[in-house]
Design a protein around this motif. Structure first.
Motif, PDB file in Angstrom:
ATOM      1  N   VAL A  27       0.821  -1.211   0.000  1.00  0.00           N
ATOM      2  CA  VAL A  27       0.000   0.000   0.000  1.00  0.00           C
ATOM      3  C   VAL A  27       0.861   1.271   0.000  1.00  0.00           C
ATOM      4  CG1 VAL A  27      -1.736   1.282   1.326  1.00  0.00           C
ATOM      5  CG2 VAL A  27      -1.921  -1.192   1.095  1.00  0.00           C
ATOM      6  N   ARG A  28       1.972   1.239   0.699  1.00  0.00           N
ATOM      7  CA  ARG A  28       2.851   2.409   0.798  1.00  0.00           C
ATOM      8  C   ARG A  28       4.312   1.998   0.581  1.00  0.00           C
ATOM      9  NH1 ARG A  28       1.437   7.120   2.246  1.00  0.00           N
ATOM     10  NH2 ARG A  28       3.387   7.553   3.292  1.00  0.00           N
ATOM     11  N   PRO A  29       4.633   1.509  -0.600  1.00  0.00           N
ATOM     12  CA  PRO A  29       6.006   1.036  -0.834  1.00  0.00           C
ATOM     13  C   PRO A  29       7.062   2.119  -0.632  1.00  0.00           C
ATOM     14  CG  PRO A  29       4.783   1.161  -2.897  1.00  0.00           C
ATOM     15  CD  PRO A  29       3.797   1.394  -1.793  1.00  0.00           C
ATOM     16  N   GLN A  30       6.686   3.374  -0.791  1.00  0.00           N
ATOM     17  CA  GLN A  30       7.640   4.465  -0.617  1.00  0.00           C
ATOM     18  C   GLN A  30       8.190   4.516   0.807  1.00  0.00           C
ATOM     19  OE1 GLN A  30       4.393   4.773  -1.314  1.00  0.00           O
ATOM     20  NE2 GLN A  30       3.459   6.419  -0.114  1.00  0.00           N
ATOM     21  N   THR A  31       7.481   3.930   1.748  1.00  0.00           N
ATOM     22  CA  THR A  31       7.950   3.869   3.136  1.00  0.00           C
ATOM     23  C   THR A  31       9.274   3.113   3.225  1.00  0.00           C
ATOM     24  OG1 THR A  31       5.669   3.877   3.901  1.00  0.00           O
ATOM     25  CG2 THR A  31       7.313   3.082   5.461  1.00  0.00           C
ATOM     26  N   PHE A  32       9.444   2.110   2.370  1.00  0.00           N
ATOM     27  CA  PHE A  32      10.618   1.244   2.447  1.00  0.00           C
ATOM     28  C   PHE A  32      11.746   1.666   1.516  1.00  0.00           C
ATOM     29  CE2 PHE A  32       7.021  -1.194   3.933  1.00  0.00           C
ATOM     30  CZ  PHE A  32       7.500  -1.705   5.123  1.00  0.00           C
ATOM     31  N   GLU A  33      11.499   2.611   0.627  1.00  0.00           N
ATOM     32  CA  GLU A  33      12.536   3.003  -0.326  1.00  0.00           C
ATOM     33  C   GLU A  33      13.815   3.515   0.339  1.00  0.00           C
ATOM     34  OE1 GLU A  33      10.518   5.473  -3.193  1.00  0.00           O
ATOM     35  OE2 GLU A  33       9.600   3.724  -4.133  1.00  0.00           O
ATOM     36  N   PRO A  34      13.738   4.297   1.425  1.00  0.00           N
ATOM     37  CA  PRO A  34      14.987   4.740   2.055  1.00  0.00           C
ATOM     38  C   PRO A  34      15.800   3.602   2.677  1.00  0.00           C
ATOM     39  CG  PRO A  34      13.147   6.109   2.772  1.00  0.00           C
ATOM     40  CD  PRO A  34      12.571   4.945   2.022  1.00  0.00           C
ATOM     41  N   LEU A  35      15.166   2.465   2.915  1.00  0.00           N
ATOM     42  CA  LEU A  35      15.862   1.330   3.528  1.00  0.00           C
ATOM     43  C   LEU A  35      16.630   0.490   2.523  1.00  0.00           C
ATOM     44  CD1 LEU A  35      13.010   0.029   5.854  1.00  0.00           C
ATOM     45  CD2 LEU A  35      14.760   1.713   6.368  1.00  0.00           C
ATOM     46  N   MET A  36      16.382   0.713   1.253  1.00  0.00           N
ATOM     47  CA  MET A  36      16.965  -0.140   0.217  1.00  0.00           C
ATOM     48  C   MET A  36      18.443   0.175   0.026  1.00  0.00           C
ATOM     49  SD  MET A  36      14.574  -2.154  -0.740  1.00  0.00           S
ATOM     50  CE  MET A  36      15.149  -2.828  -2.269  1.00  0.00           C
ATOM     51  N   PRO A  37      19.301  -0.837   0.199  1.00  0.00           N
ATOM     52  CA  PRO A  37      20.719  -0.622  -0.084  1.00  0.00           C
ATOM     53  C   PRO A  37      20.906  -0.307  -1.577  1.00  0.00           C
ATOM     54  CG  PRO A  37      20.384  -2.637   1.189  1.00  0.00           C
ATOM     55  CD  PRO A  37      19.027  -2.156   0.750  1.00  0.00           C
ATOM     56  N   GLY A  38      21.878   0.512  -1.884  1.00  0.00           N
ATOM     57  CA  GLY A  38      22.118   0.921  -3.256  1.00  0.00           C
ATOM     58  C   GLY A  38      22.397  -0.226  -4.206  1.00  0.00           C
ATOM     59  N   TRP A  39      22.955  -1.322  -3.703  1.00  0.00           N
ATOM     60  CA  TRP A  39      23.321  -2.438  -4.573  1.00  0.00           C
ATOM     61  C   TRP A  39      22.116  -3.292  -4.974  1.00  0.00           C
ATOM     62  CZ3 TRP A  39      22.021  -6.917  -2.107  1.00  0.00           C
ATOM     63  CH2 TRP A  39      22.002  -6.905  -0.713  1.00  0.00           C
ATOM     64  N   VAL A  40      20.958  -3.050  -4.371  1.00  0.00           N
ATOM     65  CA  VAL A  40      19.748  -3.803  -4.730  1.00  0.00           C
ATOM     66  C   VAL A  40      19.123  -3.147  -5.964  1.00  0.00           C
ATOM     67  CG1 VAL A  40      17.436  -4.493  -3.981  1.00  0.00           C
ATOM     68  CG2 VAL A  40      19.330  -4.525  -2.357  1.00  0.00           C
ATOM     69  N   PRO A  41      18.925  -3.921  -7.029  1.00  0.00           N
ATOM     70  CA  PRO A  41      18.310  -3.339  -8.230  1.00  0.00           C
ATOM     71  C   PRO A  41      16.787  -3.234  -8.080  1.00  0.00           C
ATOM     72  CG  PRO A  41      18.768  -5.650  -8.595  1.00  0.00           C
ATOM     73  CD  PRO A  41      19.299  -5.312  -7.215  1.00  0.00           C
ATOM     74  N   ALA A  42      16.178  -2.420  -8.920  1.00  0.00           N
ATOM     75  CA  ALA A  42      14.713  -2.342  -9.038  1.00  0.00           C
ATOM     76  C   ALA A  42      14.038  -2.218  -7.668  1.00  0.00           C
ATOM     77  CB  ALA A  42      14.183  -3.542  -9.797  1.00  0.00           C
ATOM     78  N   HIS A  43      14.369  -1.159  -6.951  1.00  0.00           N
ATOM     79  CA  HIS A  43      13.887  -0.987  -5.574  1.00  0.00           C
ATOM     80  C   HIS A  43      12.382  -1.186  -5.423  1.00  0.00           C
ATOM     81  CE1 HIS A  43      17.567   1.511  -4.086  1.00  0.00           C
ATOM     82  NE2 HIS A  43      17.884   0.291  -4.459  1.00  0.00           N
ATOM     83  N   ARG A  44      11.583  -0.499  -6.212  1.00  0.00           N
ATOM     84  CA  ARG A  44      10.122  -0.583  -6.055  1.00  0.00           C
ATOM     85  C   ARG A  44       9.647  -2.022  -6.266  1.00  0.00           C
ATOM     86  NH1 ARG A  44       5.551   3.094  -5.733  1.00  0.00           N
ATOM     87  NH2 ARG A  44       7.171   4.402  -4.865  1.00  0.00           N
ATOM     88  N   GLU A  45      10.147  -2.686  -7.266  1.00  0.00           N
ATOM     89  CA  GLU A  45       9.728  -4.053  -7.559  1.00  0.00           C
ATOM     90  C   GLU A  45      10.131  -5.009  -6.438  1.00  0.00           C
ATOM     91  OE1 GLU A  45      11.290  -1.999  -9.651  1.00  0.00           O
ATOM     92  OE2 GLU A  45       9.879  -1.760 -11.313  1.00  0.00           O
ATOM     93  N   VAL A  46      11.320  -4.833  -5.898  1.00  0.00           N
ATOM     94  CA  VAL A  46      11.774  -5.685  -4.791  1.00  0.00           C
ATOM     95  C   VAL A  46      10.919  -5.439  -3.555  1.00  0.00           C
ATOM     96  CG1 VAL A  46      13.713  -6.142  -3.217  1.00  0.00           C
ATOM     97  CG2 VAL A  46      14.122  -5.932  -5.677  1.00  0.00           C
ATOM     98  N   ILE A  47      10.565  -4.205  -3.304  1.00  0.00           N
ATOM     99  CA  ILE A  47       9.702  -3.883  -2.163  1.00  0.00           C
ATOM    100  C   ILE A  47       8.342  -4.568  -2.325  1.00  0.00           C
ATOM    101  CG2 ILE A  47       8.421  -2.010  -1.031  1.00  0.00           C
ATOM    102  CD1 ILE A  47      10.924  -0.226  -1.688  1.00  0.00           C
ATOM    103  N   LEU A  48       7.753  -4.444  -3.493  1.00  0.00           N
ATOM    104  CA  LEU A  48       6.453  -5.078  -3.734  1.00  0.00           C
ATOM    105  C   LEU A  48       6.554  -6.595  -3.637  1.00  0.00           C
ATOM    106  CD1 LEU A  48       5.227  -2.815  -6.673  1.00  0.00           C
ATOM    107  CD2 LEU A  48       4.456  -2.758  -4.290  1.00  0.00           C
ATOM    108  N   LEU A  49       7.596  -7.161  -4.211  1.00  0.00           N
ATOM    109  CA  LEU A  49       7.793  -8.612  -4.152  1.00  0.00           C
ATOM    110  C   LEU A  49       7.979  -9.091  -2.717  1.00  0.00           C
ATOM    111  CD1 LEU A  49       8.123 -11.263  -5.708  1.00  0.00           C
ATOM    112  CD2 LEU A  49      10.551 -10.741  -5.893  1.00  0.00           C
ATOM    113  N   SER A  50       8.718  -8.330  -1.927  1.00  0.00           N
ATOM    114  CA  SER A  50       8.911  -8.744  -0.535  1.00  0.00           C
ATOM    115  C   SER A  50       7.608  -8.652   0.250  1.00  0.00           C
ATOM    116  CB  SER A  50      10.031  -7.948   0.135  1.00  0.00           C
ATOM    117  OG  SER A  50       9.698  -6.589   0.235  1.00  0.00           O
ATOM    118  N   GLY A  51       6.761  -7.692  -0.084  1.00  0.00           N
ATOM    119  CA  GLY A  51       5.449  -7.612   0.567  1.00  0.00           C
ATOM    120  C   GLY A  51       4.592  -8.815   0.246  1.00  0.00           C
ATOM    121  N   VAL A  52       4.588  -9.221  -1.007  1.00  0.00           N
ATOM    122  CA  VAL A  52       3.841 -10.425  -1.402  1.00  0.00           C
ATOM    123  C   VAL A  52       4.418 -11.649  -0.682  1.00  0.00           C
ATOM    124  CG1 VAL A  52       3.313 -11.966  -3.336  1.00  0.00           C
ATOM    125  CG2 VAL A  52       3.092  -9.485  -3.621  1.00  0.00           C
TER     126      VAL A  52
END
Length: 123
Positions: A27-52
């Motif tokens: 619902v609010r993937p932007q909440t997790f964007e600051p937590l994403m390490p720079g070496w992780v690709p496709a931040h938004r997609e990884v956040i959504l996938l981890s939520g699922v």
């Protein structure tokens, strides 16, 4: 005869954390964007996938016949998001907010009992 023992309290904590966090991831993937390490690709997609993944693991832990898979999968998800928690703690160390520092660093060791609870649920 039941399929499995009742879900332990530590595994219930994993279910609760995953249900809440999984919904927020979606619902609010932007909440997790600051937590994403720079070496992780496709931040938004990884956040959504981890939520699922969190939601699927939570449901799997609630279904006795699925726990053998859901337990180790839940532990893997918890370990997979650990770099984000570590980044949050490191970022917090550079802020003036003592409360944020305490919360961010307290999360790090608290994940270990969740991993243990997930693994126990899978046995």
């Amino acid at each position: 005869m039941t399929d499995a023992a009742p879900l332990r309290t530590d595994a219930k904590a994993v279910v609760g954390a995953f249900l809440v966090s999984g919904v927020v991831h979606l619902v609010r993937p932007q909440t997790f964007e600051p937590l994403m390490p720079g070496w992780v690709p496709a931040h938004r997609e990884v956040i959504l996938l981890s939520g699922v993944a969190e939601l699927l693991c939570a449901v799997g832990l609630l279904v006795p016949r699925a726990r053998r898979v859901a337990g180790p999968a839940s532990a893997a998800v918890l370990l997979g998001v650990y770099p984000g928690n570590l980044k949050m703690a490191l970022d917090a160390s550079r802020t003036p907010s003592t409360a944020f520092k305490v919360a961010a660093f307290a999360r790090l060791p608290l994940q270990l009992p969740l991993v243990r609870g997930a693994l126990r649920a899978g046995r």
